[in-house]
Design a protein around this motif. Structure first.
Motif, mmCIF file in Angstrom:
data_model
loop_
_atom_site.group_PDB
_atom_site.id
_atom_site.type_symbol
_atom_site.label_atom_id
_atom_site.label_comp_id
_atom_site.label_asym_id
_atom_site.label_seq_id
_atom_site.Cartn_x
_atom_site.Cartn_y
_atom_site.Cartn_z
ATOM 1 N N TRP A 1 0.830 -1.209 0.000
ATOM 2 C CA TRP A 1 0.000 0.000 0.000
ATOM 3 C C TRP A 1 0.866 1.262 0.000
ATOM 4 C CZ3 TRP A 1 -4.796 1.154 -1.114
ATOM 5 C CH2 TRP A 1 -5.330 2.377 -0.708
ATOM 6 N N LYS A 2 1.928 1.256 0.802
ATOM 7 C CA LYS A 2 2.824 2.414 0.835
ATOM 8 C C LYS A 2 3.493 2.624 -0.519
ATOM 9 C CE LYS A 2 3.974 2.589 5.756
ATOM 10 N NZ LYS A 2 5.068 2.527 6.754
ATOM 11 N N ALA A 3 3.894 1.532 -1.163
ATOM 12 C CA ALA A 3 4.526 1.642 -2.478
ATOM 13 C C ALA A 3 3.544 2.205 -3.506
ATOM 14 C CB ALA A 3 5.046 0.281 -2.923
ATOM 15 N N LEU A 4 2.308 1.710 -3.495
ATOM 16 C CA LEU A 4 1.296 2.212 -4.426
ATOM 17 C C LEU A 4 0.968 3.674 -4.143
ATOM 18 C CD1 LEU A 4 -1.149 -0.853 -4.499
ATOM 19 C CD2 LEU A 4 0.444 -0.142 -6.295
ATOM 20 N N SER A 5 0.880 4.031 -2.867
ATOM 21 C CA SER A 5 0.585 5.422 -2.497
ATOM 22 C C SER A 5 1.714 6.348 -2.929
ATOM 23 C CB SER A 5 0.368 5.532 -0.985
ATOM 24 O OG SER A 5 -0.718 4.739 -0.572
ATOM 25 N N ALA A 6 2.964 5.892 -2.731
ATOM 26 C CA ALA A 6 4.107 6.711 -3.141
ATOM 27 C C ALA A 6 4.140 6.886 -4.656
ATOM 28 C CB ALA A 6 5.403 6.068 -2.649
ATOM 29 N N ALA A 7 3.832 5.807 -5.384
ATOM 30 C CA ALA A 7 3.811 5.903 -6.843
ATOM 31 C C ALA A 7 2.721 6.857 -7.310
ATOM 32 C CB ALA A 7 3.608 4.520 -7.450
ATOM 33 N N ALA A 8 1.541 6.759 -6.681
ATOM 34 C CA ALA A 8 0.447 7.659 -7.053
ATOM 35 C C ALA A 8 0.763 9.103 -6.709
ATOM 36 C CB ALA A 8 -0.837 7.221 -6.346
ATOM 37 N N ALA A 9 1.409 9.318 -5.544
ATOM 38 C CA ALA A 9 1.786 10.682 -5.152
ATOM 39 C C ALA A 9 2.825 11.253 -6.100
ATOM 40 C CB ALA A 9 2.312 10.681 -3.722
ATOM 41 N N GLY A 10 3.794 10.410 -6.502
ATOM 42 C CA GLY A 10 4.805 10.875 -7.449
ATOM 43 C C GLY A 10 4.210 11.222 -8.794
ATOM 44 N N ARG A 11 3.234 10.453 -9.208
ATOM 45 C CA ARG A 11 2.571 10.743 -10.490
ATOM 46 C C ARG A 11 1.803 12.057 -10.430
ATOM 47 N NH1 ARG A 11 -1.480 6.585 -13.706
ATOM 48 N NH2 ARG A 11 -1.803 7.898 -15.557
ATOM 49 N N ARG A 12 1.101 12.279 -9.285
ATOM 50 C CA ARG A 12 0.372 13.534 -9.128
ATOM 51 C C ARG A 12 1.326 14.711 -9.080
ATOM 52 N NH1 ARG A 12 -2.732 10.510 -5.415
ATOM 53 N NH2 ARG A 12 -1.545 11.410 -3.685
ATOM 54 N N THR A 13 2.455 14.534 -8.377
ATOM 55 C CA THR A 13 3.435 15.621 -8.284
ATOM 56 C C THR A 13 4.000 15.954 -9.649
ATOM 57 O OG1 THR A 13 4.028 14.904 -6.049
ATOM 58 C CG2 THR A 13 5.578 16.350 -7.190
ATOM 59 N N GLY A 14 4.303 14.917 -10.423
ATOM 60 C CA GLY A 14 4.815 15.148 -11.767
ATOM 61 C C GLY A 14 3.824 15.871 -12.641
ATOM 62 N N THR A 15 2.546 15.530 -12.508
ATOM 63 C CA THR A 15 1.497 16.180 -13.290
ATOM 64 C C THR A 15 1.332 17.629 -12.882
ATOM 65 O OG1 THR A 15 0.356 14.067 -13.461
ATOM 66 C CG2 THR A 15 -0.921 16.037 -13.978
ATOM 67 N N GLU A 16 1.471 17.894 -11.565
ATOM 68 C CA GLU A 16 1.310 19.259 -11.083
ATOM 69 C C GLU A 16 2.500 20.132 -11.436
ATOM 70 O OE1 GLU A 16 0.765 18.655 -6.984
ATOM 71 O OE2 GLU A 16 -1.295 17.872 -7.168
ATOM 72 N N GLU A 17 3.700 19.526 -11.481
ATOM 73 C CA GLU A 17 4.892 20.329 -11.741
ATOM 74 C C GLU A 17 5.067 20.630 -13.214
ATOM 75 O OE1 GLU A 17 8.054 18.129 -10.090
ATOM 76 O OE2 GLU A 17 7.662 18.758 -8.007
ATOM 77 N N LYS A 18 4.482 19.849 -14.076
ATOM 78 C CA LYS A 18 4.696 20.040 -15.508
ATOM 79 C C LYS A 18 4.235 21.405 -15.998
ATOM 80 C CE LYS A 18 4.074 17.739 -19.936
ATOM 81 N NZ LYS A 18 3.526 16.552 -20.624
#
Length: 392
Positions: A357-374
């Protein structure tokens, strides 16, 4: 109807301990008796799934009892007691989970403006995890663990969709969805939010009596469990009216439940009802007796309750395969070995579920961060381009 007030963090920090205990909730509106019951039942589910050596349902299965049947290894006498505890857990833990869901629904039903909103929310929270985990997690993991063979994957997928057994422990999510829908329909029909809410359990009993021997052709709909769901609904309604369970009731319920476990048949409906009532009594006692620090820790532990439920059981198949590979059957021949096996098969699946769950949450958070930073990167690039053009 008395409701649990939600405080701001400043207001919450200024509460006296007596006021805090009177509210029976925290700044987020937690109901600690139900939180405790959820954690207790989750522990029973994980523990119950840590005891089997053979398991068959749908088109799959595993069996690691052959060496015991042949006499090459023998079980220590403690294994009989462990298996009795397993059967006892299975006699009431799922009815108690449905009852708990009914109670939580009762105190939160004002969140839903209508049945369409309830269906949308519950489909997102229950059916989506059910289908995603069953198809993309449970089947692949169990395929690797030897539960399924490749030729049966299509039949397993069909079994998940049409309740033929292949959903495994995840069946609860789909069944719970139907319970929410039915009780909301009954509320609308009988205007239960105003004056007839006590009719809901009675109607559920009547439905069960009329239809228990009829084939209900809706996948994962079981009216027996809806009876427990409505029982929890009723218990919450009574409690919200200010009724309290005394210490004497707690004591008497314990005195009744312990011998009932030995006297009544393990699949007895009376034992199931006794187990549900016992769970509620313990939960209500926790609400009144536990200190503030314990309650806060409880809420933190519940953060991972849902992912543990989703992911733990297929890991047990892998643990069994690993134990078979290293021929660890001699552990069953001693009391210490059995206790170690049960502990390992309880802790490892739960810990693996949290890590996943932590790995999936971290991956999802990283994806959201990447989308927001673009977009910000695009703005900076446009700004540099504009300055370059101005300079030239």
């Amino acid at each position: 109807m008395q409701r649990c007030k939600k405080f701001s963090r400043k207001e919450f920090s200024d509460l006296s301990f007596k006021q805090y205990r009177k509210q029976d909730c925290d700044v987020h509106g937690h109901r600690y008796e139900y939180d405790f019951m959820r954690l207790l039942l989750l522990c029973l589910v994980v523990l119950g799934h840590s005891c089997y050596n053979s398991l068959f349902y749908g088109v799959g299965g595993v069996d690691y009892t052959g060496l015991f049947i042949s006499g090459e290894y023998t079980y220590h006498s403690l294994w009989t007691k462990v298996w009795f505890i397993h059967d006892l857990i299975y006699s009431f833990h799922m009815p108690a989970f449905f009852a708990l869901s009914g109670s939580v629904y009762y105190i939160t039903k004002q969140r839903y403006s209508g049945i369409n909103e309830l269906i949308a929310v519950k489909a997102k929270k229950l059916l989506c995890p059910f289908l995603f985990c069953a198809v993309f997690y449970t089947i692949p993991v169990k395929l690797f663990g030897g539960f399924y063979v490749t030729e049966n994957i299509g039949a397993a997928l069909n079994g998940i969709l049409f309740a033929s057994g292949d959903a495994g422990h995840l069946w609860f999510l789909a069944a719970l969805f139907w319970n929410f829908v039915i009780i909301r329909c009954l509320e609308i029909k009988f205007n239960a939010e105003n004056r007839n809410e006590y009719m809901i359990p009675l109607i559920s009993v009547i439905l069960y009596i009329l239809l228990y021997d009829k084939a209900v052709k809706i996948p994962y709909l079981d009216l027996r469990y809806f009876g427990y769901f409505s029982m929890g609904y009723l218990l919450a309604a009574v409690k919200e009216k200010g009724k309290r369970i005394s210490d004497r009731t707690v004591f008497l319920s314990i005195i009744f439940f312990i011998p009932a476990c030995r006297i009544l048949p393990i699949n007895s409906e009376i034992l199931s009802l006794a187990g549900v009532f016992f769970t509620y009594v313990i939960g209500y006692a926790f609400e009144r007796k536990a200190g503030k620090a314990v309650k806060v820790r409880l809420v933190k532990l519940l953060k991972y309750s849902f992912p543990i439920y989703l992911f733990h059981d297929p890991v047990n198949i892998l643990v069994l395969k690993w134990m078979d590979y290293f021929r660890m059957y001699d552990l069953y021949e001693s009391a210490a070995g059995i206790l170690l096996l049960v502990a390992v098969r309880t802790v490892i699946p739960a810990a693996a579920s949290v890590l996943l769950w932590k790995a999936l949450s971290a991956a999802a958070a990283g994806r959201r961060t990447g989308t927001e930073e673009k977009p910000e990167e695009d703005k900076q690039r446009d700004e540099r381009k504009r300055k370059h053009e101005d300079g030239s």
